[in-house]
Design an enzyme around this catalytic site. Structure first.
Site, short mmCIF file in Angstrom:
data_model
loop_
_atom_site.label_atom_id
_atom_site.label_comp_id
_atom_site.label_asym_id
_atom_site.label_seq_id
_atom_site.Cartn_x
_atom_site.Cartn_y
_atom_site.Cartn_z
N PRO A 86 0.80 -1.23 0.00
CA PRO A 86 0.00 0.00 0.00
C PRO A 86 0.83 1.28 0.00
CG PRO A 86 -0.91 -1.58 1.54
CD PRO A 86 0.38 -2.16 1.07
N GLN A 129 -9.02 13.24 -44.91
CA GLN A 129 -7.60 13.13 -44.56
C GLN A 129 -7.39 13.13 -43.05
OE1 GLN A 129 -4.60 16.40 -45.26
NE2 GLN A 129 -4.00 15.04 -46.92
N GLN A 163 -12.17 8.88 -30.70
CA GLN A 163 -12.37 10.15 -31.40
C GLN A 163 -13.03 9.92 -32.77
OE1 GLN A 163 -11.69 12.79 -29.68
NE2 GLN A 163 -12.17 14.38 -31.17
N GLU A 184 3.52 -3.54 -13.44
CA GLU A 184 4.86 -4.07 -13.72
C GLU A 184 5.89 -2.96 -13.92
OE1 GLU A 184 5.53 -7.75 -15.54
OE2 GLU A 184 3.41 -8.25 -15.71
N GLY A 185 5.71 -1.91 -13.12
CA GLY A 185 6.58 -0.74 -13.20
C GLY A 185 5.95 0.34 -14.03
#
Length: 381
Positions: free
Chosen positions: A129, A280, A337, A364-365
């Site tokens: 924690p 585009q 979006q 994991e970091g």
């Protein structure tokens, strides 16, 4: 040394198996288990049936003995269908890896073989924690008493923590020693004083069980210790250096799914009298997604190859994990979006992709820690 980007026939077959499994078994139930916030045991059972559960366990102990590149190939396919469900076998491999790296032959036989004989999971418990990214600041104590350790403390954010047959727990024999005092202990499910409390209300990856683990005078036999006292921190770091690579693979899978969903919607949705795929602004978003996917996959394969060759790969796994998770988050964001308002509701899958892959930037970091690893590599040269 020649450069060869092709997969072997065995790897192509493995990829096809994982892709078929993802499409036929995971995709149809991914939304259901996300909403119920439940671990999909029927899926885990089927993963076991086809040999994709705990597949990194060597053949000597009843497993398939998949190498890291094989694991990456499978991981991309499973995460394409659901990152949360993929985290379950991935986190089990995370728990298995310390045993592979530091376990004796007796320990490997005792802990690994049972995981191949039935649908069963392992877990890895390092975070607490209060320690966050400061992994050496452990407060969970392991006090040696004769032929046992007495374990007291709390672990946090532990994937598979309540389902696992056993958990590799990292504790300290003396907090003042920091990383030099860490010990790795295998704590088996049902051990008196060991309690798992499920964490509810997660933003994403809700099909994966995440737990707080509480240890109150838990007696762990010394024969369950991996390596020697003081080697636990090294075991944990060497484990994470390997297992960050499958996180990158999962991120590539999510990004690929985001592109597929965005492309499909862009071809169907019309505005100003034509499909929005003709504009585009939309095309550039799709192009950027593919740029990210292809580069992230190639670098993830490279990191996996380094690991399989036994070459230094800590910085490569950090690059793969950080880059792939960030391009996946951006791909999911752009897919929303492109969907406009429909991307913001659960009728379409893209909002789940964003919720799920956000965790890839954290566990994991954190990606900040990955940058620290990369920077240390740069400055050490």
């Amino acid at each position: 040394m020649p450069i060869d980007f092709s997969l072997t026939e065995e790897q192509r077959q493995l990829q096809a198996l994982a892709r078929r499994f993802a499409k036929e078994v995971i995709l149809p139930v991914a939304r259901e288990y996300d909403e119920k916030e439940e671990v999909p045991w029927p899926v885990i059972e089927k993963l076991h049936e086809v040999g994709l559960l705990n597949a990194i366990i060597p053949e000597a102990y009843g497993g398939m003995g998949l190498k890291m590149l094989d694991e990456v190939i499978v991981g991309e396919e499973l995460a394409y269908a659901c990152m949360g469900i993929y985290t379950i076998p991935m986190a089990s491999d995370l728990g298995i890896t310390p045993v592979l790296l530091a376990g004796t032959e007796e320990q490997k036989e005792r802990f690994l073989r049972p995981l191949t004989e039935k649908p069963a999971l392992a877990a890895f418990a390092l975070s607490e924690p209060g320690n966050g990214s400061d992994a050496a600041a452990l407060k969970t104590r392991a006090i040696r008493q004769g032929d046992h350790y007495v374990l007291n403390g709390t672990k946090m954010w532990i994937s598979n923590g309540g389902e696992a047959e056993w958990v590799v727990v990292f504790a300290t024999v003396n907090p003042e020693l920091r990383h030099k005092g860490v010990v790795a202990l295998v704590v088996e499910k049902g051990t008196p004083g060991f309690k798992a409390i499920k964490i509810h209300g997660k933003m994403g990856q809700r099909a994966s069980g995440t737990y707080e683990l509480v240890f109150e005078d838990v007696r762990v036999p010394v024969e369950n210790r991996l390596g020697e006292e003081g080697e636990g921190f090294k075991i944990a770091m060497n484990t994470l250096n390997k297992t960050r690579i499958p996180v990158a693979a999962g991120s590539v899978g999510v990004a690929r799914r985001a592109l597929d969903e965005a492309r499909k919607y862009a071809k169907e949705r019309e505005a100003f009298g034509q499909p929005i795929a003709n504009f585009q602004a939309i095309q550039f978003k799709l192009a950027d997604m593919l740029i990210g996917i292809e580069t992230a996959r190639m670098y993830t394969y490279y990191a996996a190859w380094l690991a399989d060759q036994g070459l230094p790969h800590a910085h490569a796994s950090a690059i793969a994990k950080a880059y792939a998770s960030e391009i996946a988050f951006e791909a999911a964001n752009q897919a929303i979006q492109i969907h406009g308002g429909y991307g913001y509701v659960r009728e379409f899958p893209v909002e789940k992709l964003l919720r799920d892959v956000k965790l890839n930037q954290i566990y994991e970091g954190t990606n900040e820690i990955q940058r620290l690893i990369i920077a240390r590599h740069i400055l050490a040269e």
